[in-house]
Design an enzyme around this catalytic site. Structure first.
Site: not given
Lengths: 771, 328
Positions: B165, B228, B264
């Site tokens: 991430d 995300k 996400k």
């Protein structure tokens, strides 16, 4: 299905709202919807049946109100009204507040009952209809409180007959009853024959809220009950429903002196420019045309997409449509419920199946009284489905190239209720909004409604506003008592001319002095029988020419208030220069000293010149992050039958009022004393008034009235005439549902503000914002 | 140390081709529109439009668990703390409850930790198909030297993280420097190698939804596997309006390229009801295919507890209590 299986499919599954309590409520009351008159129920007869459209099951019997029952309800309302009005703003505010509270306390019962009776998704009745109904009572409780200080010159109209449609049964009831009660009126309301049930629940909370008996009366029934109410002894009719029935009511009330507001059909454009947030515009369509199964008068039913993005837009729209869930309206996960009645379903189906143009895209719907979301692309303004209201979940689409063409197509309709404009360019959106002929514009949004903002349309979408300060006009009248007009006869004679040098009075059309089309003139005599001059006798062709001239002068509506004020002052200046001559002329025609009238005329010109740049709109406090701008726009083209006994003032006052607000006007001068109106044009010619802005005709009011009121390209007709033409005008006005302001034989010299109100339409432009 | 993709069972369920990106299309970026008010209205009304009940609700909540990146990102994380979290990821709900609803074997989608905790998490999850995700590139601010951010990715991948991430440089978005954002993202994606990369936009720091939509698009063009919302450290984290802006960008990207990119939301989602609203929004806006862990994840730490209580309520008919469920 097991949890494991659902885990794989991720279906929504059923999420039903229970109908037990609502059905029990009906059963406890004998299963009959009927009259609530003077605070008690009855008679309750099982004359016909109201069914749940989603299942076809009977919900209750309905009493079909008779003429006698309607009369009894109206009598109860008549008796209760004075005391209700005298209760005062504070007293009424408390009761309206109690109603709002009770609507809240019983919110789920109302929501479920509405969905059972109407077929709309429970999500909508629970999250939109019922909360908005509450909001209207809260809002108007406040209006009752403020009436005495804020509307000191207005009073209640009296007894209001209110006829509401089946698409928003409780909400329309609230829109009608809340302002009426706030302003001190009593009401007799007829719910729609398909959907009388929430009105029953409402009647019950009226008792609980302490509404005095007779102030709210409800009579159930079909169209015949509605007709009986229209013809009963009420002071006002407020109707929401089809344009067809609205026209019938306009004709039926013509000449009776009953006030009338009509909220009718629509074919509202939904305009998407290429710089719009397309996904949001598509989501907006869901709320525009698939809200309440498309059975919404202001539904965005005509999609206008800019050509360059049309294909992409349609593709994405179809994807979105496929996600709409159609089915059991009591399911909390349903987007589109049942059509209100098989008769309506049949009508929608027929309109769609009769269409052979364009391409039709439909998703699926369950069997029964359901219709699938439908998109028809590739239509043209000439297509039936682009012109006729379908009142179902059917979107008719076409394309445009430029902003100008978008406006042209958008306005190419008999209706004028609402419009949506989608663009991320504020310059474009705010330029388009005023150019759309309608009562409501939503920028980057759709179907936003609130008690604080007026709702209502122009053209054949009806007249009058509901909500906001502007909505109170519909439920109040001036406190001043009008007096009966005495008809004034023209003087007769056979004398010689008072001035041997002939002055030829002509008609004044398009800035030119013209002879009457028919070639006839009438001699005008003074009180002692002397021939003062001749006045042309206008006919229907002169009316037609005057309308053409008004059309050609359309730029007047776009001038600034400042400029219009300058011109009105200039008229006053030039009129003042000829004050003595005009006073003499008045004396020669009427026998009365004319100086006072000339002075008043100059004053009046100053008054409307003053208002020209001061009759401001409002920014309504609606509950969104944004504003609803209530813009005052000119009505358009107005024809006025002038007062008989003040030949100069009676022409100039309405002219100045109309001009100051940007209208174009045709005056039909005083019938017995027409030569002041014709003197006026020389003054107009020297005062920079553009040709066609003011046109002056002379002739018989009774002869001209049907032609003027019947002309489809005149937006409003006013009559202050001494001739008995109010009924004729109102009746003929039903054709294009033009606005009327007539005196019904009373001395009706409206205060300046009332004339200004008649000269303007209020358009609410909703502008949500935020980045 | 396991690194081969085929041994990691969670991600290889992917049938979809990986997003290898496309050349930066600045005209497309410039044409992106996001009307905040309209997006907010859609977000606000969605919970009222969608509802799932009973067994459907239970199944949807299980789906939320299977799409959950169970996360700990604290300065005081220790090995024992991470092992405890991993144990919870393996057994997110009491086996008794899972057995009753026929969902035995349910695990979370992944475990998400800082780089230093990757070996511990990998070890604790050995024998499961649960991948380890590492936050990287100078998380959360992303302002450490660029070469260190890039090498941090490599080290996490080497340590066994299968998902990385990354955080983007917010300043590139705020100054409209899309080329710089694209180049940065592309390099980070390359550094990830076979590991999947989730681009954290830190939407709470991007100022406008329009920026969010544009940044989403640029990151996808540069090859992000997931986009995300947040680090969880910004003042405002995942919201429904931000979600709409991002998933509509995903939809547009798929329409243009045929490639599916994952989404996400992270931070601020702590209630079972919220999780269902998110799933419904994904289903309605992107379609059912996205309701799988290869295309959707929740970044959450406290959400699981509320879901456990709801599932127990479904099984027993009685409302539950926190202490009845093991902590993670």
């Amino acid at each position: 299905m097991t949890v494991k299986e659902i885990f794989e499919t991720m279906d929504y599954g059923p999420a039903p709202e229970s109908s037990t309590e609502a059905l029990q409520w009906l059963a406890d009351r004998g299963g009959i919807a009927g009259h609530y008159i003077n605070g008690s129920w009855g008679p309750l007869r099982d004359d016909f049946t109201t069914t749940n459209p989603a299942t076809g099951e009977r919900l209750a019997g309905v009493t079909n109100g008779t003429e006698e029952e309607v009369a009894r309800a109206v009598a109860a309302a008549r008796k209760a009204q004075p005391k209700w009005e005298k209760l005062g703003g504070q007293g009424r505010a408390r009761i309206l507040y109690a109603i709002a509270r009770l609507l809240q306390k019983h919110s789920r019962l109302f929501a479920v009952m509405e969905t059972l009776d109407n077929g709309k998704p429970i999500r909508e009745s629970r999250d939109i209809d019922v909360p908005l109904a509450q909001r209207h009572f809260y809002y108007h409780a406040g209006m009752a409180q403020l009436m005495e200080t804020e509307l000191p010159d207005r009073k209640a109209i009296g007894v209001c007959g209110q006829i509401i449609p089946w698409n928003f049964p409780l909400l329309m009831l609230a829109w009608k009853i809340a302002p009426a009660l706030a302003m001190g009126n009593s009401v007799v309301l007829k719910p729609a024959e398909y959907t009388p049930l929430t009105a029953m629940v409402f009647a019950e909370i009226c008792t609980e809220a302490g509404v005095p008996p007779g102030v709210v009366n409800i009579v159930t029934g079909d169209g015949s009950t509605g007709a009986a109410l229209v013809n009963s002894d009420v002071d006002k009719i407020a109707f929401t429903g089809s344009t067809e029935v609205g026209r019938i009511i306009r004709e039926a009330t013509a000449g009776t002196g009953k006030e009338l507001t009509l909220e009718l059909g629509g074919k509202s454009p939904y305009i998407v420019f290429e710089d719009a947030d397309i996904d949001s515009a598509i989501e907006g369509l869901v709320d525009a045309i698939w809200f309440n199964q498309g059975q919404v008068c202001c539904a965005g039913s005509r999609l206008l997409v800019q050509e360059g993005i049309a294909e992409d837009f349609y593709t994405r729209l179809k994807t979105r449509m496929s996600g709409l869930r159609v089915g059991d309206p009591l399911d909390k996960c349903i987007d589109i419920g049942a059509i209100v009645h098989p008769v309506q379903l049949e009508q929608i189906s027929k309109m769609v199946s009769d269409n052979s143009e364009g391409e039709t895209f439909q998703t699926a719907a369950p069997s029964g009284c359901f219709f699938p979301p439908t998109l028809i692309t590739g239509l043209h303004p000439a297509s039936t489905l682009m012109q006729e209201e379908i009142f179902g979940p059917v979107l008719a689409a076409t394309t445009f190239r430029t902003p100008e063409e978008a406006i042209e197509i958008a306005n190419n309709t008999r209706y004028g209720l609402a419009a949506s404009v989608w663009s991320e360019n504020i310059n474009l959106a705010l330029d388009i909004a005023p150019k759309l002929v309608c009562g409501i514009v939503w920028i980057n949004g759709t179907n936003m409604m609130d008690a604080a903002a007026g709702f209502g349309g122009v053209r054949e979408s009806g007249f009058g506003r509901e909500g906001g300060w502007e909505g109170l006009v519909a439920y109040t009248k001036p406190k001043a008592k009008p007096t009966k007009l005495k008809p004034i006869q023209a003087y007769s004679g056979n004398g010689a001319p008072s001035d041997p040098l002939d002055r030829t009075a002509k008609l004044y059309i398009g800035g030119k002095q013209v002879r009457p089309d028919g070639g006839y003139s009438k001699p005008i005599y003074g009180p002692k029988g002397a021939l003062v001059g001749h006045a042309g006798l206008a006919n229907r062709k002169d009316v037609r020419n005057a309308v053409e001239a008004m059309n050609a002068a359309k730029g007047w509506g776009k001038t600034t208030g400042h400029l219009r004020a300058q011109i009105l002052y200039y008229i006053a200046e030039n009129l003042s220069a000829r004050a003595n001559e005009l006073a003499d002329r008045i004396k020669s025609l009427t026998g009365k000293a004319g100086k006072v009238e000339v002075d008043q005329t100059i004053q009046t010109l100053f008054t409307f010149a003053a208002w020209a740049d001061k009759y401001d709109g409002q920014a309504h406090g609606v509950p969104i992050r944004g504003v609803a701008l209530a813009m005052k726009e000119p009505v358009g083209k107005i024809a006025v039958f002038c007062e008989d006994d003040y030949p100069l003032l009676g022409a100039v006052a309405p002219m100045a009022a109309a001009m100051s607000m940007g209208n174009r006007i045709t005056l039909i001068g005083s019938e017995p004393f027409p030569l002041l109106a014709t003197d006026l044009y020389q003054i107009l010619e020297t005062s920079d008034v553009p040709g066609g802005v003011v046109n002056i005709l002379t002739g018989g009011h009774a002869e001209l009235a049907p032609h003027v009121a019947g002309h489809a390209d005149i937006d409003a007709v006013w009559s202050f005439s001494g001739s008995d033409i109010s009924g004729t005008i109102e009746k003929a006005a039903a054709g294009n549902l033009k606005r009327t302001c007539v005196n019904h034989g009373y001395d009706h010299a409206p205060p300046a503000k009332d004339l200004l109100a008649a000269a303007t339409e209020i358009k609410n432009i909703w502008i949500p914002y935020g980045e | 140390m396991q690194t081969a993709i085929d041994e990691s069972l969670q991600l290889p369920q992917i049938q979809e081709p990986r997003n290898d990106g496309m050349p930066l299309d600045l005209d497309w970026v410039a044409s992106v529109q996001a009307n905040t008010s309209a997006i907010e209205r859609r977000a606000k009304t969605l919970p009222g439009r969608r509802s799932v009940k009973k067994s459907h609700q239970a199944a949807w909540l299980c789906k939320a668990i299977s799409c959950m990146d169970l996360t700990t990102l604290s300065g005081d994380d220790t090995e024992a703390r991470v092992r405890r979290l991993c144990a919870k990821a393996r057994q997110p709900v009491s086996p008794v409850i899972l057995d009753k609803i026929g969902m035995t074997g349910l695990t979370t989608g992944a475990v998400c930790v800082y780089h230093d905790m990757v070996p511990t998490a990998v070890d604790a999850l050995r024998g499961t198909s649960i991948p380890v995700a590492a936050v990287s590139t100078g998380f959360p601010a992303g302002l450490s030297p660029f070469h260190l951010r890039i090498s941090e990715i490599g080290e996490s991948v080497a340590a066994g993280a299968e998902e990385i991430d990354i955080v983007i440089s917010r300043r590139h978005v705020l100054t409209g420097n899309w080329q710089a954002l694209y180049d940065e993202m592309k390099e980070m994606r390359a550094a990830c190698g076979h590991a999947h990369v989730k681009a954290i936009l830190a939407t709470g720091e991007l100022g406008t939804l329009r920026n969010v939509a544009k940044a989403s698009l640029v990151c996808m063009m540069a090859g992000a596997d997931f986009i995300k919302t947040s680090t969880g450290k910004e003042p405002v984290n995942a919201t429904l309006p931000v979600t709409l802006a991002m998933i509509r960008a995903i939809r547009a990207y798929e329409a243009r390229t045929g490639l599916k990119v994952g989404y996400k939301p992270a931070g601020g989602i702590s209630k079972a009801k919220d999780a269902i609203t998110y799933l419904a929004m994904i289903k309605d806006e992107l379609g059912g295919r996205w309701l799988q862990p290869d295309l959707f994840r929740f970044g959450a730490s406290s959400l699981l507890g509320d879901i456990e209580r709801q599932l127990e309520h479904y099984v027993t008919g009685n409302y539950s209590a926190n202490w009845r469920h093991p902590i993670g």
